[in-house]
Scaffold this active site. Structure first.
Site, mmCIF file in Angstrom:
data_model
loop_
_atom_site.group_PDB
_atom_site.id
_atom_site.type_symbol
_atom_site.label_atom_id
_atom_site.label_comp_id
_atom_site.label_asym_id
_atom_site.label_seq_id
_atom_site.Cartn_x
_atom_site.Cartn_y
_atom_site.Cartn_z
ATOM 1 N N ASN A 10 34.280 39.494 36.206
ATOM 2 C CA ASN A 10 33.025 40.221 35.989
ATOM 3 C C ASN A 10 31.944 39.177 35.780
ATOM 4 O O ASN A 10 31.893 38.534 34.727
ATOM 5 C CB ASN A 10 33.193 41.119 34.746
ATOM 6 C CG ASN A 10 31.879 41.715 34.280
ATOM 7 O OD1 ASN A 10 30.871 41.663 34.985
ATOM 8 N ND2 ASN A 10 31.886 42.281 33.076
ATOM 9 N N LYS A 12 28.878 39.640 35.383
ATOM 10 C CA LYS A 12 27.762 40.124 34.544
ATOM 11 C C LYS A 12 26.429 39.781 35.213
ATOM 12 O O LYS A 12 26.362 39.748 36.433
ATOM 13 C CB LYS A 12 27.882 39.552 33.119
ATOM 14 C CG LYS A 12 29.281 39.778 32.554
ATOM 15 C CD LYS A 12 29.376 39.527 31.083
ATOM 16 C CE LYS A 12 30.817 39.761 30.634
ATOM 17 N NZ LYS A 12 30.964 39.699 29.187
ATOM 18 N N HIS A 96 31.986 49.365 30.392
ATOM 19 C CA HIS A 96 32.009 48.027 29.792
ATOM 20 C C HIS A 96 31.283 48.052 28.443
ATOM 21 O O HIS A 96 30.294 48.771 28.272
ATOM 22 C CB HIS A 96 31.353 47.013 30.729
ATOM 23 C CG HIS A 96 31.578 45.609 30.258
ATOM 24 N ND1 HIS A 96 30.791 45.020 29.310
ATOM 25 C CD2 HIS A 96 32.544 44.704 30.572
ATOM 26 C CE1 HIS A 96 31.263 43.802 29.061
ATOM 27 N NE2 HIS A 96 32.321 43.586 29.821
ATOM 28 N N GLU A 98 29.234 46.147 27.115
ATOM 29 C CA GLU A 98 27.791 45.867 27.139
ATOM 30 C C GLU A 98 27.009 47.093 27.618
ATOM 31 O O GLU A 98 25.868 47.315 27.212
ATOM 32 C CB GLU A 98 27.522 44.626 28.003
ATOM 33 C CG GLU A 98 27.989 43.369 27.266
ATOM 34 C CD GLU A 98 28.626 42.300 28.130
ATOM 35 O OE1 GLU A 98 28.341 42.247 29.337
ATOM 36 O OE2 GLU A 98 29.437 41.523 27.589
ATOM 37 N N GLU A 168 39.205 45.602 25.974
ATOM 38 C CA GLU A 168 38.366 44.445 25.681
ATOM 39 C C GLU A 168 37.811 44.569 24.263
ATOM 40 O O GLU A 168 36.790 45.238 24.050
ATOM 41 C CB GLU A 168 37.199 44.364 26.670
ATOM 42 C CG GLU A 168 37.636 44.265 28.121
ATOM 43 C CD GLU A 168 36.543 43.661 28.993
ATOM 44 O OE1 GLU A 168 36.781 42.590 29.554
ATOM 45 O OE2 GLU A 168 35.452 44.243 29.084
ATOM 46 N N GLY A 174 32.922 37.010 25.274
ATOM 47 C CA GLY A 174 31.893 35.985 25.347
ATOM 48 C C GLY A 174 31.767 35.160 24.074
ATOM 49 O O GLY A 174 30.812 34.404 23.908
ATOM 50 N N SER A 214 37.286 36.534 26.503
ATOM 51 C CA SER A 214 37.500 35.083 26.459
ATOM 52 C C SER A 214 38.827 34.636 27.065
ATOM 53 O O SER A 214 39.466 33.711 26.547
ATOM 54 C CB SER A 214 37.343 34.569 25.019
ATOM 55 O OG SER A 214 36.036 34.859 24.535
#
Ligand code: PGA
Length: 252
Positions: A10, A12, A96, A98, A168, A174, A214
């Site tokens: 991904n 992003k 996701h 985010e 996740e 991240g 990560s």
């Protein structure tokens, strides 16, 4: 049952016109003939055509990071599933963290999008995961159970063959902090059990559950070696050929 691993990148909101094609070209050269593991890359919308072109003739699929739930019309700034199919996408990431936590997407909206993506013939990476404060408050099982149950509401057993779940934990995305293999395995096993309750045990054994947060070349083998971890959704380490290939090669 052994499930084929699925490793997806991904990107992003990263990359550029030039670097997306360069990196995808490098991945096609190094990983394009891998077939022991399913592979996909999800670039920003605008770089999808270049990446589709770079992956032509390879085994690496292309996905988008989001979509809207209407086909077309007065929805300024949105992109439909049909448009994604039109330019060669096979996959779409939905839910996701985010999108949930920065852009305010709800379980209901994600459920609507999943249904539309299914009817558009896309395969879905459906993301779930708890915030740090939820983990600290022992809410992980409750949060993931709610996200999975609401996100998959009214989705048929047959349609589940087009869905990969991505666990996740938000605190690991991240941040350089990774769930331990034990932490990942625990939530994956719980999620698989939940799929058994929502559908049946045969489907629970077949459904693939990726880990994300990560994932790097140095920790991928250990995480993906867990019995209920069936692949990875990789952010930062999917931006370079070296790191993404390092992850894939560590499980081949
Ligand atoms: P990360 O992102 O690998 O950079 O932690 C994972 C993701 O958000 O899919």
């Amino acid at each position: 049952m052994s499930r084929k691993l699925f490793i997806a990148g991904n990107w992003k909101m990263n990359s550029s016109a030039a670097s997306s094609v360069e990196v995808a070209g490098g991945m096609a050269a190094q990983l394009g003939s891998v077939d022991a593991v399913d592979l996909a890359i999800c670039p920003p919308f605008v770089y999808i055509p270049g990446v589709v072109e770079a992956f032509k003739g390879s085994n690496i699929g292309v996905g988008a990071q989001n979509m809207y739930f209407e086909d077309n019309g007065a929805f300024t700034g949105e992109i439909s599933g049909q448009m994604l199919k039109d330019i060669g996408c096979r996959y779409v990431i939905l839910g996701h963290s985010e999108r949930r936590h920065v852009l305010g997407e709800t379980d209901q909206l994600i459920n609507t999008k999943i249904k539309k993506a299914l009817s558009d013939g896309l395969e879905i990476m459906f993301c779930v995961g708890e915030l740090l404060e939820e983990r600290k408050a022992d809410q992980t099982t409750a949060v993931v159970t709610r996200q999975v149950t609401e996100g998959l509401k009214d989705i048929s057993r047959d349609a589940m063959s087009s869905i990969t779940i991505a666990y996740e934990p938000v605190w690991a995305i991240g941040t350089g902090e990774t769930a331990t293999p034990e932490q990942a395995q625990e939530v994956h096993a719980m999620t698989r059990g939940l799929i058994g309750e929502l559908y049946d045990s045969e489907l629970a054994q077949a459904v693939r559950i990726q880990y994300g947060g990560s994932v790097k070349p140095g920790n991928a083998a250990e995480l993906l070696g867990c019995p209920d971890v069936d692949g990875a959704l990789v952010g930062g380490a999917s931006l370079t050929v070296e790191d993404f290939a390092g992850i894939v090669n560590s499980v081949l």
